[in-house]
Design a protein around this motif. Structure first.
Motif, PDB file in Angstrom:
ATOM      1  N   TYR A 177      54.490  39.907  63.774  1.00 10.53           N
ATOM      2  CA  TYR A 177      55.553  40.093  62.775  1.00 10.53           C
ATOM      3  C   TYR A 177      55.114  41.113  61.719  1.00 10.53           C
ATOM      4  CZ  TYR A 177      58.455  39.251  58.714  1.00 10.53           C
ATOM      5  OH  TYR A 177      59.272  39.437  57.626  1.00 10.53           O
ATOM      6  N   TYR A 181      56.325  44.240  65.263  1.00 14.41           N
ATOM      7  CA  TYR A 181      56.677  44.045  66.670  1.00 14.41           C
ATOM      8  C   TYR A 181      57.530  42.772  66.757  1.00 14.41           C
ATOM      9  CZ  TYR A 181      52.755  47.287  67.345  1.00 14.41           C
ATOM     10  OH  TYR A 181      51.903  48.361  67.294  1.00 14.41           O
ATOM     11  N   TYR A 182      58.797  42.900  66.408  1.00 14.17           N
ATOM     12  CA  TYR A 182      59.609  41.710  66.157  1.00 14.17           C
ATOM     13  C   TYR A 182      59.951  40.920  67.431  1.00 14.17           C
ATOM     14  CZ  TYR A 182      59.943  43.853  61.589  1.00 14.17           C
ATOM     15  OH  TYR A 182      59.625  44.411  60.377  1.00 14.17           O
ATOM     16  N   LYS A 183      60.182  41.610  68.530  1.00 14.14           N
ATOM     17  CA  LYS A 183      60.455  40.882  69.777  1.00 14.14           C
ATOM     18  C   LYS A 183      59.228  40.086  70.211  1.00 14.14           C
ATOM     19  CE  LYS A 183      62.133  41.365  74.518  1.00 14.14           C
ATOM     20  NZ  LYS A 183      62.611  42.313  75.571  1.00 14.14           N
ATOM     21  N   THR A 186      58.738  37.026  67.930  1.00 11.42           N
ATOM     22  CA  THR A 186      59.561  35.838  68.202  1.00 11.42           C
ATOM     23  C   THR A 186      59.004  35.049  69.383  1.00 11.42           C
ATOM     24  OG1 THR A 186      61.084  37.141  69.590  1.00 11.42           O
ATOM     25  CG2 THR A 186      61.661  36.882  67.264  1.00 11.42           C
ATOM     26  N   ILE A 187      58.533  35.755  70.392  1.00 15.67           N
ATOM     27  CA  ILE A 187      57.970  35.078  71.573  1.00 15.67           C
ATOM     28  C   ILE A 187      56.689  34.341  71.198  1.00 15.67           C
ATOM     29  CG2 ILE A 187      56.927  35.442  73.840  1.00 15.67           C
ATOM     30  CD1 ILE A 187      58.845  37.887  74.128  1.00 15.67           C
ATOM     31  N   SER A 213      63.905  37.685  64.395  1.00 11.67           N
ATOM     32  CA  SER A 213      65.127  37.876  65.186  1.00 11.67           C
ATOM     33  C   SER A 213      66.144  38.717  64.422  1.00 11.67           C
ATOM     34  CB  SER A 213      65.744  36.515  65.537  1.00 11.67           C
ATOM     35  OG  SER A 213      64.869  35.762  66.347  1.00 11.67           O
ATOM     36  N   TYR A 216      64.840  42.324  64.218  1.00 12.46           N
ATOM     37  CA  TYR A 216      64.930  42.929  65.551  1.00 12.46           C
ATOM     38  C   TYR A 216      66.365  43.393  65.817  1.00 12.46           C
ATOM     39  CZ  TYR A 216      64.413  43.374  70.658  1.00 12.46           C
ATOM     40  OH  TYR A 216      64.390  43.843  71.954  1.00 12.46           O
ATOM     41  N   SER A 220      68.026  47.406  65.984  1.00 16.30           N
ATOM     42  CA  SER A 220      68.402  47.713  67.368  1.00 16.30           C
ATOM     43  C   SER A 220      69.400  48.873  67.442  1.00 16.30           C
ATOM     44  CB  SER A 220      69.049  46.486  68.021  1.00 16.30           C
ATOM     45  OG  SER A 220      68.117  45.449  68.157  1.00 16.30           O
ATOM     46  N   LYS A 224      73.241  47.145  71.270  1.00 13.11           N
ATOM     47  CA  LYS A 224      72.516  45.877  71.384  1.00 13.11           C
ATOM     48  C   LYS A 224      72.661  44.988  70.150  1.00 13.11           C
ATOM     49  CE  LYS A 224      70.348  46.424  75.394  1.00 13.11           C
ATOM     50  NZ  LYS A 224      70.465  45.464  76.520  1.00 13.11           N
ATOM     51  N   ARG A 228      72.126  40.763  69.715  1.00 13.71           N
ATOM     52  CA  ARG A 228      70.897  40.346  69.024  1.00 13.71           C
ATOM     53  C   ARG A 228      71.186  39.670  67.690  1.00 13.71           C
ATOM     54  NH1 ARG A 228      67.349  45.640  71.039  1.00 13.71           N
ATOM     55  NH2 ARG A 228      67.208  44.903  73.210  1.00 13.71           N
ATOM     56  N   THR A 231      71.906  36.103  68.502  1.00 11.51           N
ATOM     57  CA  THR A 231      70.660  35.337  68.666  1.00 11.51           C
ATOM     58  C   THR A 231      70.055  35.012  67.310  1.00 11.51           C
ATOM     59  OG1 THR A 231      70.198  36.401  70.794  1.00 11.51           O
ATOM     60  CG2 THR A 231      68.338  35.386  69.656  1.00 11.51           C
TER      61      THR A 231
END
Length: 271
Positions: A177, A181-183, A186-187, A213, A216, A220, A224, A228, A231
């Motif tokens: 974060y 690197y936001y994606k 989140t993972i 999220s 991100y 985008s 997208k 997103r 989400t």
């Protein structure tokens, strides 16, 4: 005169020291294992654990499988512990417990084996091999000796070890974060939450999942954004439901309002 006496005393002390070293060196090089066995315990009782360790190491293969072998291995392992070689001591305490499961020393060996790995456990930013070993060994010890008087101590140490793993997991996830690197964030944050549902960082994890999220989605490409932001809306709602009076609630509500506004701007891209 006093100076000469002092010099003489120093020479005698140095001479005795070298004589002692020479005698120990001769003992190490010799083949009298009974003498080595006896002297090893003498050195141990005199708290000269480094010398005892060397002698026990030499006699251990000789007495393996014999009555003296159990005692030699235990005291060899104790020497490793007392010279603060905790990783080696942990390994040999565990091996001792496996080799002599009915030994009078077994309970102490199992506890000290776990405790050695605890002492060898580094700060959260480093590799946590010893931390995981300590947790496994404490759990094994408690399963074998559930009524041990050391039970409370074990549970306290287990809590500290688990906190270290939780801290490392959270810090690693948060780093994604922080780097933007936001994606990936989140993972990683969600994995940390799933791995440690009782984490003391739980609120932070839920918050940063939601915020990552949102960011991100915000960064985008147009096609997208709607998907997103939808989400992000779910993740922000999850924080609000879980922490309606949480420390991040004002920021989350602000992001939630902006997310809903963006969902109206890009409705055609929402699945």
């Amino acid at each position: 005169m006093k100076k000469k006496i002092l010099q003489a005393a120093v020479f005698v002390a140095v001479g005795l020291m070298f004589a002692g070293c020479s005698g120990f060196s001769k003992l190490l090089k010799g083949n009298d294992y009974e003498l080595k066995y006896t002297k090893a315990f003498e050195y141990y009782d005199a708290k000269k654990y480094d010398k005892a360790l060397q002698l026990f190491e030499q006699v251990m293969p000789v007495y393996k499988g014999l009555d003296k072998g159990e005692k030699v291995m235990y005291y060899y392992t104790m020497c490793n512990y007392l010279v603060k070689d905790y990783y080696s001591a942990g390994y040999y305490f565990r091996k001792f417990a496996q080799t002599y499961p009915h030994s009078e020393y077994n309970e102490q060996a199992m506890f000290l084996g776990a405790y050695c790995y605890y002492l060898d456990s580094p700060k959260p930013s480093l590799d946590q091999e010893s931390t995981n070993l300590a947790i496994n060994e404490f759990e094994l010890f408690l399963s074998k000796y559930p009524d041990t008087p050391k039970k409370d101590s074990c549970n306290m140490l287990l809590d500290k070890l688990r906190l270290k793993l939780q801290t490392k997991s959270y810090n690693n996830a948060y780093l994604y974060y922080k780097l933007g690197y936001y994606k990936a964030a989140t993972i990683s944050l969600r994995n940390s939450l799933e791995d440690y549902p009782d984490s003391p960082f739980r609120e932070n994890l839920v918050y940063y999942i939601a915020k990552a999220s949102y960011l991100y989605a915000d960064k985008s490409v147009v096609e997208k954004k709607g998907e997103r932001f939808a989400t992000a809306d779910k993740e922000l709602a999850a924080y609000i439901d879980a922490y309606p009076s949480g420390k991040y609630i004002r920021d989350v509500r602000k992001m939630a309002d902006d997310t809903k506004a963006n969902m109206k701007i890009y409705p055609e891209t929402i699945n």
